[in-house]
Scaffold this active site. Sequence first.
Site, PDB file in Angstrom:
ATOM      1  N   HIS A 102       0.838  -1.213   0.000  1.00 55.34           N
ATOM      2  CA  HIS A 102       0.000   0.000   0.000  1.00 55.34           C
ATOM      3  C   HIS A 102       0.869   1.259   0.000  1.00 55.34           C
ATOM      4  CE1 HIS A 102      -3.924  -2.029   0.839  1.00 55.34           C
ATOM      5  NE2 HIS A 102      -3.135  -2.930   1.388  1.00 55.34           N
ATOM      6  N   ASN A 175     -10.338  -2.698   2.624  1.00 52.92           N
ATOM      7  CA  ASN A 175     -10.046  -2.724   1.188  1.00 52.92           C
ATOM      8  C   ASN A 175     -11.333  -2.477   0.401  1.00 52.92           C
ATOM      9  OD1 ASN A 175      -7.292  -3.251   1.301  1.00 52.92           O
ATOM     10  ND2 ASN A 175      -7.516  -5.472   1.098  1.00 52.92           N
TER      11      ASN A 175
HETATM   12 FE1  HDE Z   1      -2.614  -4.852   5.357  1.00 52.94          FE
HETATM   13  N1  HDE Z   1      -0.793  -4.113   5.846  1.00 52.94           N
HETATM   14  N2  HDE Z   1      -2.022  -6.698   5.912  1.00 52.94           N
HETATM   15  N3  HDE Z   1      -4.389  -5.664   4.765  1.00 52.94           N
HETATM   16  N4  HDE Z   1      -3.229  -3.065   4.793  1.00 52.94           N
HETATM   17  C1  HDE Z   1      -0.417  -2.838   5.725  1.00 52.94           C
HETATM   18  O1  HDE Z   1       0.695  -1.576   7.370  1.00 52.94           O
HETATM   19  C2  HDE Z   1      -0.933  -6.966   6.640  1.00 52.94           C
HETATM   20  C3  HDE Z   1      -4.781  -6.962   4.863  1.00 52.94           C
HETATM   21  C4  HDE Z   1      -4.484  -2.713   4.390  1.00 52.94           C
HETATM   22  O2  HDE Z   1      -3.153   3.485   4.088  1.00 52.94           O
HETATM   23  C5  HDE Z   1       0.906  -2.541   6.370  1.00 52.94           C
HETATM   24  O3  HDE Z   1       0.972   0.633   7.712  1.00 52.94           O
HETATM   25  C6  HDE Z   1      -0.881  -8.356   6.972  1.00 52.94           C
HETATM   26  C7  HDE Z   1      -6.191  -7.105   4.716  1.00 52.94           C
HETATM   27  C8  HDE Z   1      -4.513  -1.316   4.050  1.00 52.94           C
HETATM   28  O4  HDE Z   1      -1.514   3.285   5.529  1.00 52.94           O
HETATM   29  C9  HDE Z   1       1.287  -3.897   6.980  1.00 52.94           C
HETATM   30  C10 HDE Z   1      -1.983  -8.919   6.397  1.00 52.94           C
HETATM   31  C11 HDE Z   1      -6.651  -5.838   4.504  1.00 52.94           C
HETATM   32  C12 HDE Z   1      -3.222  -0.838   4.283  1.00 52.94           C
HETATM   33  C13 HDE Z   1       0.119  -4.765   6.589  1.00 52.94           C
HETATM   34  C14 HDE Z   1      -2.709  -7.874   5.749  1.00 52.94           C
HETATM   35  C15 HDE Z   1      -5.509  -4.957   4.525  1.00 52.94           C
HETATM   36  C16 HDE Z   1      -2.461  -1.951   4.750  1.00 52.94           C
HETATM   37  C17 HDE Z   1       1.922  -1.905   5.468  1.00 52.94           C
HETATM   38  C18 HDE Z   1      -2.386 -10.379   6.395  1.00 52.94           C
HETATM   39  C19 HDE Z   1      -8.080  -5.385   4.232  1.00 52.94           C
HETATM   40  C20 HDE Z   1      -2.710   0.561   4.047  1.00 52.94           C
HETATM   41  C21 HDE Z   1       1.956  -0.440   5.856  1.00 52.94           C
HETATM   42  C22 HDE Z   1      -2.629 -10.900   7.687  1.00 52.94           C
HETATM   43  C23 HDE Z   1      -8.984  -5.667   5.321  1.00 52.94           C
HETATM   44  C24 HDE Z   1      -2.923   1.445   5.238  1.00 52.94           C
HETATM   45  C25 HDE Z   1       1.170  -0.352   7.047  1.00 52.94           C
HETATM   46  C26 HDE Z   1      -2.497   2.852   4.923  1.00 52.94           C
HETATM   47  C27 HDE Z   1      -1.127  -1.869   5.136  1.00 52.94           C
HETATM   48  C28 HDE Z   1       0.031  -6.031   6.980  1.00 52.94           C
HETATM   49  C29 HDE Z   1      -3.900  -8.097   5.022  1.00 52.94           C
HETATM   50  C30 HDE Z   1      -5.649  -3.546   4.301  1.00 52.94           C
HETATM   51  C31 HDE Z   1       2.611  -4.473   6.567  1.00 52.94           C
HETATM   52  C32 HDE Z   1       0.205  -9.025   7.780  1.00 52.94           C
HETATM   53  C33 HDE Z   1      -6.997  -8.399   4.803  1.00 52.94           C
HETATM   54  C34 HDE Z   1      -5.700  -0.527   3.544  1.00 52.94           C
HETATM   55  O5  HDE Z   1       1.367  -3.820   8.370  1.00 52.94           O
END
Ligand code: HDE
Length: 722
Positions: A102, A175
Site C-alpha cells: 500500500h 479494502n
Molecule cells: Fe494490510 N498491511 N495486511 N491488509 N493493509 C499494511 O501496514 C498486513 C490486509 C491494508 O493506508 C501494512 O501501515 C498483513 C487485509 C490497508 O496506511 C502492513 C496482512 C486488509 C493498508 C500490513 C494484511 C488490509 C495496509 C503496510 C495479512 C483489508 C494501508 C503499511 C494478515 C482488510 C494502510 C502499514 C495505509 C497496510 C500487513 C492483510 C488492508 C505491513 C500481515 C486483509 C488498507 O502492516
Amino acid sequence: MAPRNTPPSSGKKSAESPKKAPRAVAPDFSDSYDETQGEGGETHQIASGDVPTLTTQQGAPVADDQNTLRIGDRGPAALEDFHFREKIFHFDHERIPERVVHARGYGAHGFFELTKSLSDVTRADIFQRVGERTPVFVRFSTVAGSKGSFDLARDVRGFAVKLYTREGNWDLVGNNIPVFFIQDPIKFPDLIHAAKPEPDRMFPQAQTAHDNFWDFISLTPESFHMIMWAMSDRAIPRSFRFMEGFGVHSFRLLDADGRSTFVKFHWKPKLGLQSVLWNEAVKINGADPDFHRRDLWDAISSGDFPEWELGVQLFDEGFADQFAFDVLDSTKLIPEEEVPVQIVGRLVLDRTVDNFFAETEQVAFCTQNVPPGIDFSNDPLLQGRNFSYLDTQIKRLGGPNFTHIPINAPKCPMAHFQQDGHMAMRNPVGRANYEPNSWGAEGGPRENPVTGFRSFEEPVEGTKRRLRPESFADHYSQARQFFISQTPIEQKHIGDALVFELSKVERPDIRSRVVSHLMNIHDDLADTVANGLGLPLPDAATAARPTIHLEPSAALSIVRNGPPDFGGRKVGIYLTDGADAGVFAALVKAIDKEKAVYEVIAPKIGGVTLSDGAKVAAKQKIDGAPSVLFDAVVIIASADGAALIAKDAASQDFVRDAFGHCKFIGYSPEAMPLFVKAGIADDLDDGCMEIGSSNDVAGFVTACRALRNWNRELKVDMDARA
Ligand code: HDE
C-alpha cells in the site's frame, strides 16, 4: 573566458570570469518581495512587510540563501557554513521507507456522522448519538506498486479510515474488496513477494501479470475467490469516490454488559459503483498516472464532497454456527441476501490535506486501534494484522512515538506513563511515572474498570498446534457465486483479465494450473480462458471440498449497483473555432444541472472562438486529453474545424477510443469527417448522438446516466469459443 580548470593568473581576472557566466534567476515573487542584486549580478528577493524572514531550523535569520560561504571568489567551501550544512543534511534525510505494501496512497479529511444508533449492541461512544460527527482521515491506496507507481494498476484498493473518537482512535483498515487472498497471516510475506516485481529483474512494476504471482496463486487454492474479484472490474475503479470499502473480517460489537454481536463493516459510495475498462486503464496510466488522486483532490476542492454510507451486517453466534462457511475465514463473505446491510452513518470527505507528507505519508493505521465496545474476532488474518501494523510503523516512522505526530494523535484526552524514546514530544509531567503509586491525586492517571476497554470474555480451549481448520476448506463455491452474480459484460471482463494476465506468464504449466482451478469455479469461464490462451482444457484441480451451488447475489455486481444519475462524472467537450455557441451553452447548463463537471478541450490550449465570437479558454490541449480521462465526450466543431481535426491522430484516437470504450458520444453534424477518418462512421449506434441544436442536449446528458453502452463490446469476444 578562461577555461574553468585554468588557474587564475591574477586576482582581477579570476574575479571577472565567473561574473560573466549566466546565473539562474529565482522565480519572480515581486509582489511580496523586494528585489536586490546578488554579488554575482543575479536577482533574488528579500523579506519585507508581511513576508517572513527565512531562518535556519535553529531560528537564525538567513541573509543569503543563494550562495555557499566560500574562501575566495572561486575557492573552496567553508566548513563553518552551518546554513548550507543544515539545509543539505536535512534534504539528505527527507525520505522515509515507503510502506511495504500500500505504498502509493492518497488521503483526505472529513467526518463520520451517525444516522442510526447502535446503542443496543455496542457501548462504543461513536455509535451512541444520532447526528453526532466524528473527525476522520481516510487513505486510499493500491497494494503492490511502489510510491511513484501509476494509479490505474489492476490491484486491490486500500480503504483505510481513522476515526478520531472520544474514546480513542478507531482504525478501520479495509479494502475495496470484501475478501482476501489468504487464510493465514503467515502466508502474507509470500503473497506480497510473489505479487511485487520479481526480485532478480525488479519488474514488472505494479502489476500481477507475471510468472511469480500466478505461480503462487496456482498453488494456493484459497486465493481463488479473491482472484475472481481482483480480475473483475473492481480492481480498476474509475475513482476512489465510486468504490465500496469493506472491513473484511468479522469484528465484535460489545454492549455495556459485555454481550457480543458479530459485525462486518461496509462503505457504500453515494455516487454508485463505476470502473473503467482494462484498455482504458492502460491508457490512463500513460495520460495521467495521478488520475485517482487528481480526481479526489479536484472533487473536494470544488466542493463536491465524496460521500459513503456506513453499513453493518450484524449477526450472532447462532447465525455463525449455521452459515455454510466459517465467519472467521477472510476468504469468504456473508451475502447481503443472508444478512442485510443496515445503514448506520455517513462518511464525508470535505478537506484536502495541507501537506501530503505530514498527513498522508505519516498517517499510521493500526488494526489494533479500537475503542471500548468494538473488539476483534479470532479471524487469524486479523490477529496477524494486529501484530504487523504496529510493528511496521516503528520501522517506517522511526520509533515508538509516532502517535505524537499530529495526524496520528487522538483528539481525545490521553494520560499514561509511557515516556522517552526517539522524538518524544510530550512526556508525562510530574513525579510519578509508574503505577500503582501512592502519590494520591498527583500520582497521575488510574485505570477505570467502568469506562475502560474490556475484551470479550470468550471461553477458549484447545490443543496448541499448527493447522488449517476444516471449516476453511471450501475454496471455490463463493468464487463461483461471485462469477454467476455478474452481468454478461462483467463476466466477459473477468475472462479478458485472466487471459491478459496469464498471457504475460511465460510458463505454460502455470497457465494451465490456473485454468485447472477455474474448472472448479465455472465451466464457461475455464473454457473461455483456456481458449483465449490456446490451451487444451486441463483436468480440474483436486478440491478439498466440492463446489456447491450458491444463489447469485445482486450486491456483487458493479453494473447492477451503478450511479442513480450522472452526478460527479466528467464530460470532455472538444471544441473547434466556430463551434456552435448555443449548443455549447446548453451543454454546460445541462451538465451543471446534472451535478456533473466538464472540461473544454481544444486544438490549442489558448482556446477557441465560438460561432458568436465569444472566446472560450481550453482546460486541455487535445494531445493531453485523451477520451479515457472522461466519462462521456462531445465534439462540437465547425465545418472548417472538423476538417482540421479530422487529420490529427490525437483527435482520431479521441473518438475511436471513446467508441471502443463504449462511452456516450455527442457530436455536432459538422464533426462527421472526424468519425470518417477515425474509421468508425459506419458503426455509430444509439450511444452516439447527434447534437444538431441545443434541443438535443438534454437527451444526450440523460442518456449518459447509463455510463456505457455495453452492447458495443458484447458483440466482440476474442477469447470465447466461436
Ligand atoms: Fe494490510 N498491511 N495486511 N491488509 N493493509 C499494511 O501496514 C498486513 C490486509 C491494508 O493506508 C501494512 O501501515 C498483513 C487485509 C490497508 O496506511 C502492513 C496482512 C486488509 C493498508 C500490513 C494484511 C488490509 C495496509 C503496510 C495479512 C483489508 C494501508 C503499511 C494478515 C482488510 C494502510 C502499514 C495505509 C497496510 C500487513 C492483510 C488492508 C505491513 C500481515 C486483509 C488498507 O502492516
